[in-house]
Design an enzyme around this catalytic site. Sequence first.
Site, PDB file in Angstrom:
ATOM      1  N   ASP A   1      -1.451  -7.751   6.678  1.00  0.00           N
ATOM      2  CA  ASP A   1      -0.535  -7.661   5.531  1.00  0.00           C
ATOM      3  C   ASP A   1       0.194  -8.985   5.311  1.00  0.00           C
ATOM      4  O   ASP A   1       0.350  -9.441   4.176  1.00  0.00           O
ATOM      5  CB  ASP A   1       0.518  -6.558   5.767  1.00  0.00           C
ATOM      6  CG  ASP A   1      -0.079  -5.171   5.576  1.00  0.00           C
ATOM      7  OD1 ASP A   1      -1.303  -5.103   5.348  1.00  0.00           O
ATOM      8  OD2 ASP A   1       0.647  -4.178   5.673  1.00  0.00           O
TER       9      ASP A   1
ATOM     10  N   THR B   1       0.832  -1.222   0.000  1.00  0.00           N
ATOM     11  CA  THR B   1       0.000   0.000   0.000  1.00  0.00           C
ATOM     12  C   THR B   1       0.858   1.260   0.000  1.00  0.00           C
ATOM     13  O   THR B   1       0.462   2.278  -0.555  1.00  0.00           O
ATOM     14  CB  THR B   1      -0.933   0.017   1.232  1.00  0.00           C
ATOM     15  OG1 THR B   1      -0.161  -0.252   2.396  1.00  0.00           O
ATOM     16  CG2 THR B   1      -2.022  -1.011   1.111  1.00  0.00           C
TER      17      THR B   1
END
Length: 556
Positions: free
Chosen positions: A393, A93
């Site tokens: 993540d 991200t």
Amino acid sequence: MHAPVLVLNDATKRESGSKVHHANIQASKAVADIIRTTLGPRSMLKMLLDASGGIVLTNDGNAILRELDVAHPAAKTMIELSRTQDEEVGDGTTSVIILAGEFLYVAEQFLDQGFHPTVICRAYTQALEHAIQALDEIAFPINIDDKQMMLNIVQSCIGTKFTSRFGTLIADLAIGSVKTIAVDLGSGLREVDIKKYIKIEKLPGGQLEDSKVLSGVMFNKDVVAPGKMRRKIKNPRILLLDCPLEYKKGENQTNAELMKEEDWATLLKMEEEYIEKVCAQIIMFKPDLVITEKGLSDLASHFLSKAGISAIRRLRKTDNNRIARACGATIVNRTDEIQESDIGLGAGLFEVQKIGDEYFTFIIDCKDPKACTVLLRGASKDLLNEVERNLHDAMGVARNVIKDAKLVPGGGAAEMAVSSILKQKGALIESVEQWPYHAAAKAFEVIPRTLAQNCGVNVIRTMTALQAKHASSDNRMIGIDGNTGVVTDMKALGIWDSYGVKVQTFKTAIEAASMLLRIDDILSGLKKKQAGGGPTPKGPQIEDDKDVDSEQMIPE
């Protein structure tokens, strides 16, 4: 009557041309600069104050941008990129925003020189195609059953995170939970739905080392009648329901008017008989545990506890689906449709435990659970929230590797290799697109450059050394060690990135940059106060002209 004509009034604001391009590039660069320092193992944390006065400490790109309050439309688009990347692959991200910001920044010089945005976008699209081909060249397949390799991949992903100090713990949790829920669909395809089938439960207290992946499901509920129902059952027969175990009310909430006292007694008796019938249908299949998503009346609780059945009510649908996957049960919608095959027999233990002030139900030791719960323990809520973000993540990376088992080198080596390959291909382009193409090739270097900056080393020397290594040899594994800032072979360090994450990062960044470059007008039509139902103007009104706003319509 004259035909009305619509006019653009003073309320419509308009910006166009190079002014818009420069404003969009500046806004995008500002967003990229905010999170530039959060890339790599030596990243800095950001302290965010949310609207309710809470504090969030994180270096997760998506979490930071989610809390930002921006007004500029281009900056909003950049923030949207990070969310898209998070939903699609769960990692990268920060990289995607830094890359998109750099692609826009290098395009600015060409706009100043009078290049048309379409020419720049064409060059970027070509660069994207060649970049993905270059990634294919340097990617290599791996065996997902090699535990050490999987640990290295997930650790290199969370090595940049706050929780990297806890060693392999988070990586172990991520790999364990994702492997548990992976379903083989045949012909090399796997279904891995981490949002639906992995639940993360955070319990403050205890050590982070006490965190574990449960081979089953855990949720915050207790049995309906604690004194009468068993709280621990080995190898339970589990029945899952999606219907209320209480007297059924009319669909349209009918009112009943009673004239005699006996009618009231009859009504109560009918209710009791209905509940007794429903419970008898359940008891016939001898389940040890009944879980329903709806209500369960005191009378039903009495009948079930008498038969030695434990019951839990008002469970979330998502939790019920996880239990069904974990113990092999089928959720039943009506009690008269229960079959023996609907009973779940896969769980090894049902137990209710008190942790802190609350009761938690564990359905664990499942034989082949295709759903699981990750139990996180830790000192404070802030720490647990950050661990959860990092774990999300890590699970995203594990999922991508299991779905597409290919790797590329980490530490900026993949970007540097792509940049080097594109520079060679750029020399063969003969049209005016050669210049933006070269700039795009150079823009990929922003990732290793930012890693070097965050380590505090001499950026120019480090980047020159890295470029020289990539130009002089065919070794595409040379990158920057995120901890020391030294130019190193990533293969020796064991730092890898998922191929799927890299491809998605490149695609999202370049396509978003192209889209923002093609904007040449920003129009904002502000409504007049009157049109929005504001106060009526003073003075005489025309009788039959209520629907026409005289300021916006003029006769021909």
